[in-house]
Scaffold this motif. Sequence first.
Motif, PDB file in Angstrom:
ATOM      1  N   VAL A   1       0.837  -1.193   0.000  1.00  0.00           N
ATOM      2  CA  VAL A   1       0.000   0.000   0.000  1.00  0.00           C
ATOM      3  C   VAL A   1       0.875   1.246   0.000  1.00  0.00           C
ATOM      4  CG1 VAL A   1      -1.720   1.317   1.317  1.00  0.00           C
ATOM      5  CG2 VAL A   1      -1.887  -1.180   1.182  1.00  0.00           C
ATOM      6  N   GLU A   2       1.922   1.234   0.844  1.00  0.00           N
ATOM      7  CA  GLU A   2       2.750   2.427   0.996  1.00  0.00           C
ATOM      8  C   GLU A   2       4.072   2.067   1.674  1.00  0.00           C
ATOM      9  OE1 GLU A   2       2.243   6.810   3.142  1.00  0.00           O
ATOM     10  OE2 GLU A   2       0.794   5.238   3.553  1.00  0.00           O
ATOM     11  N   TYR A   3       5.135   2.715   1.231  1.00  0.00           N
ATOM     12  CA  TYR A   3       6.430   2.608   1.913  1.00  0.00           C
ATOM     13  C   TYR A   3       6.546   3.791   2.857  1.00  0.00           C
ATOM     14  CZ  TYR A   3       7.686  -0.835  -1.616  1.00  0.00           C
ATOM     15  OH  TYR A   3       7.719  -1.942  -2.408  1.00  0.00           O
ATOM     16  N   VAL A   4       6.818   3.512   4.152  1.00  0.00           N
ATOM     17  CA  VAL A   4       6.894   4.564   5.160  1.00  0.00           C
ATOM     18  C   VAL A   4       8.168   4.359   5.971  1.00  0.00           C
ATOM     19  CG1 VAL A   4       5.732   5.664   7.116  1.00  0.00           C
ATOM     20  CG2 VAL A   4       4.381   4.523   5.352  1.00  0.00           C
ATOM     21  N   GLU A   5       9.118   5.268   5.855  1.00  0.00           N
ATOM     22  CA  GLU A   5      10.379   5.210   6.604  1.00  0.00           C
ATOM     23  C   GLU A   5      10.949   3.798   6.633  1.00  0.00           C
ATOM     24  OE1 GLU A   5      10.128   7.261  10.337  1.00  0.00           O
ATOM     25  OE2 GLU A   5       8.873   8.818   9.457  1.00  0.00           O
ATOM     26  N   ASP A   6      10.902   3.122   7.772  1.00  0.00           N
ATOM     27  CA  ASP A   6      11.521   1.803   7.889  1.00  0.00           C
ATOM     28  C   ASP A   6      10.489   0.677   8.009  1.00  0.00           C
ATOM     29  OD1 ASP A   6      10.689   2.610  10.365  1.00  0.00           O
ATOM     30  OD2 ASP A   6      12.481   1.928  11.420  1.00  0.00           O
ATOM     31  N   TRP A   7       9.315   0.842   7.446  1.00  0.00           N
ATOM     32  CA  TRP A   7       8.322  -0.229   7.386  1.00  0.00           C
ATOM     33  C   TRP A   7       7.516  -0.090   6.107  1.00  0.00           C
ATOM     34  CZ3 TRP A   7       7.337   3.887  10.739  1.00  0.00           C
ATOM     35  CH2 TRP A   7       6.125   4.533  10.594  1.00  0.00           C
ATOM     36  N   ILE A   8       6.712  -1.105   5.832  1.00  0.00           N
ATOM     37  CA  ILE A   8       5.868  -1.121   4.636  1.00  0.00           C
ATOM     38  C   ILE A   8       4.428  -1.374   5.078  1.00  0.00           C
ATOM     39  CG2 ILE A   8       5.389  -2.230   2.421  1.00  0.00           C
ATOM     40  CD1 ILE A   8       8.320  -3.212   2.435  1.00  0.00           C
ATOM     41  N   VAL A   9       3.519  -0.530   4.629  1.00  0.00           N
ATOM     42  CA  VAL A   9       2.095  -0.780   4.844  1.00  0.00           C
ATOM     43  C   VAL A   9       1.655  -1.702   3.715  1.00  0.00           C
ATOM     44  CG1 VAL A   9      -0.211   0.222   5.014  1.00  0.00           C
ATOM     45  CG2 VAL A   9       1.773   1.486   5.907  1.00  0.00           C
ATOM     46  N   MET A  10       1.067  -2.830   4.097  1.00  0.00           N
ATOM     47  CA  MET A  10       0.604  -3.807   3.114  1.00  0.00           C
ATOM     48  C   MET A  10      -0.872  -4.091   3.358  1.00  0.00           C
ATOM     49  SD  MET A  10       3.856  -6.413   2.819  1.00  0.00           S
ATOM     50  CE  MET A  10       3.375  -6.925   1.152  1.00  0.00           C
ATOM     51  N   ALA A  11      -1.488  -4.807   2.432  1.00  0.00           N
ATOM     52  CA  ALA A  11      -2.875  -5.238   2.593  1.00  0.00           C
ATOM     53  C   ALA A  11      -2.945  -6.718   2.254  1.00  0.00           C
ATOM     54  CB  ALA A  11      -3.800  -4.438   1.680  1.00  0.00           C
TER      55      ALA A  11
END
Length: 117
Positions: free
Chosen positions: A95-105
């Motif tokens: 869903v989105e790359y955010v700093e040092d993690w990845i938002v996934m679905a």
Amino acid sequence: MARLKDVVFDCRHPASLARFWAAALDGYRIAPYDGTEPFDPEDDPTVLVEGGSPRLWFQLVPESKIVKNRVHLDVRCDDLDAESRRLTALGARVVEYVEDWIVMADPEGNEFCLQGP
């Protein structure tokens, strides 16, 4: 004192979403039934995934997911890039790359955060 026992997902197809999360999480598996009733996970309105704490329940609901989750899981891994590729191959999407993690679905659109070590 209260303790967290289960996380319950409302979903359109409990069996396929349970299979995704059982494969996604280390040590988790679809729970066996006790043998007293016929079991076909493809037709079952509730499927349990166990192997750690909390357990994950997947229950059939008639409506589709429409809005962003109010609660989400944080999943930790050793190699962020390799794990995001593995989860994508299982049916998740970035869903989105955010700093040092990845938002996934997950395959039904439930968001979760994938975090490195």
